[in-house]
Scaffold this motif. Sequence first.
Motif, PDB file in Angstrom:
ATOM      1  N   HIS A  46       0.574  -1.238  -0.014  1.00 35.68           N
ATOM      2  CA  HIS A  46       0.021   0.117   0.038  1.00 35.68           C
ATOM      3  C   HIS A  46       0.975   1.335  -0.008  1.00 35.68           C
ATOM      4  O   HIS A  46       0.622   2.065  -0.795  1.00 35.68           O
ATOM      5  N   GLU A  47       1.931   1.325   0.843  1.00 35.88           N
ATOM      6  CA  GLU A  47       2.729   2.450   1.142  1.00 35.88           C
ATOM      7  C   GLU A  47       3.749   2.777  -0.008  1.00 35.88           C
ATOM      8  O   GLU A  47       3.993   3.828  -0.441  1.00 35.88           O
ATOM      9  N   HIS A  60     -10.232   6.228   5.262  1.00 29.70           N
ATOM     10  CA  HIS A  60      -9.789   4.709   5.518  1.00 29.70           C
ATOM     11  C   HIS A  60     -11.096   3.751   5.774  1.00 29.70           C
ATOM     12  O   HIS A  60     -10.902   2.801   5.248  1.00 29.70           O
ATOM     13  N   GLU A  86      -7.143   6.258  -1.188  1.00 24.43           N
ATOM     14  CA  GLU A  86      -6.786   4.976  -0.169  1.00 24.43           C
ATOM     15  C   GLU A  86      -7.415   3.903  -0.945  1.00 24.43           C
ATOM     16  O   GLU A  86      -6.766   2.803  -0.874  1.00 24.43           O
ATOM     17  N   HIS A 100       0.343   3.980  -3.190  1.00 21.00           N
ATOM     18  CA  HIS A 100       0.196   5.554  -3.319  1.00 21.00           C
ATOM     19  C   HIS A 100       0.725   6.163  -4.567  1.00 21.00           C
ATOM     20  O   HIS A 100       0.538   7.073  -5.152  1.00 21.00           O
TER      21      HIS A 100
END
Length: 638
Positions: free
Chosen positions: A413-414, A498, A441, A418
């Motif tokens: 995800h990080e 989120h 998100e 993104h």
Amino acid sequence: MRFADIQMLRYDLPGFEALTPSQKAYIYYLSEATLWGRDITFDQFGKYNLLIRRTLEAIYTSKLQTSEQASEGAEDSSEAASLETYLKRVWFSNGIYHHYGCEKFVPEFSREYFINKVRETDDSLLPLPKEQLLDTIVPVIFDPTLLPKRVNKTNGEDLVATSACNYYEGLTQKEVEKFSHQHPLNSTLRKIDGTITEDVWHIGGKYGKTIEKIVDNLLKARQYAENEQQKKIIDLLVEYYHSGDAKVFDDYCIEWIKETEGRIDFVNGFIEVYGDPLGIKASWEGIVEYKDLEACRRTKAISDNAQWFEDHSPVAKQFKKEKVRGVIANAVCAAMIGGDEYPSTAIGINLPNAEWIRAQYGSKSVTISNFMKAYDEASKESGFLEEFVSDADTISMIRKYGEQCDSLHTDLHECLGHGSGKLLPGVSQDALKAYGNTIEEARADLFALYYIADEKLLDLSLVPDMEAYKASYYTYIMNGLLTQAVRIKEGSDYEEAHMRNRALIAQWALHHSDGNVEIREVTTADGETKHYVVIHDYEKLRTSFGILLAEIQRIKSEGDYEAARDMVETYGVKIDPTLHHETLLRYKKLNIAPYKGFINPKMTPVFDAQGQITDVTLDFTETMEQQMLRYSTDYSIH
Ligand code: ZN
């Protein structure tokens, strides 16, 4: 261990054994410098906190010594238990106010009982002569109208006059706001005979004796530093603790950002301003940490292959980045926490706070992996999985793979999610307005969900086999459809980005799965109705995630506001009221403590004949009570 609304956890120090003796010594002295700040935090959080803590500790330790001979009456023992709980809450919150809500604790023992206990206690153990002590602290403990809140942020009230935090004496909010602070973060403001002065927190000033101890240990740590930059940082921090000069603190922060080579890092100082209703004065906090090499290996493997992931995603070609750079996330293990970070702590650090330094020099951002692991383990023991997961096989699958997949999901995800994809020319960053954050998100989560099931991860040795991702899929859908709603009041909607994104993905998958994802109603043996998530075909679910990822990326790339709104409003906002009610009831029965904190390891150095540290041993057996009493004895100026 459990008391009031608190559960205490322990955390492991993975990889500590393999550090060099010098690295261990560095951690040891930085840890000592961290533990020494505790009383500053207590004092900052309320003028009477230290007096009250010391009095309660005196009663508590006297009782420990006499409990064998004395047989207390039933009434007395229930009051004694209440007093003990109160003391634990004071320890946990660094004072007499709830660490999160900031309201003053209501004692469940009587004023008479407390006064008697103080009178029975040996004078030498108490912080003040008895009658003076009682006159001072009894009203503070028992009068609910006196200093009721640590930080009051109620609009329209004088926030300085009505907050019990100990940063201002005899001032109004207007006076503080008008004052030009030479030491905004590190001073107490006092009004004496109409003149406002700054009582600066430094050696020679307020908290000076305690800060001397912190500095002593920083200087001892310095001789074991891993590189010159770490020495430079310590020198600047020590200079700052001597002078209290705000400019030196800025220099320290700038040099601190630059140090990324060493394995070990620390935070020590007046950092966060949440404890001041005006957000000016900073509470003292400390943390010592070292890089989690295993986690860093993981994020590096992912980042190194960022282009491969981008090229192979199910997103339409025109929305992909031709050149993508993965982010390397830094994971650390905490070795010691102190002050405002102890025992209740953050699971990530992103510092420094000064905006101008961040803009010019950047910042350091880390997640604390051993804390996340400890939380994860606690939740496994809470009965949560047994209550909400559909069957025993799925439970054991989650127990086996869940934690590993959680970290991997976060990394994907990080580090990739993104940063993936691109906007079409002319599309504004803010085109999706209020729905932008939720869509962003969702995009990052879907990227992670899609790739956690890819064989590429097996090639990169990031998953043990092709079963692991199923744990991640099940818990994601269960959370999105059912269990994340335990954090929402009955009758309310999802608002936070989120939570909306998770609901969106899970609801969409439910409604577009052709029965592949199901919320099954079960009637238990005692006639109760319960709902469980059932997933029939995990590979099929991955295909669904891929389709949704392509659509979410299209919405983002084209800036399709209407589609974003429809997507979020249809799937991401509403909670089914019947399911919500049932979920809240089931969760409540588990009786899970809403707040958690950590017991630190106890570090013992081993010295050679020259007085150099050759090893540091760790002990994880200390109870919270033992630790708190030890800290009050060993890290306190009396
Ligand atoms: Zn995110």
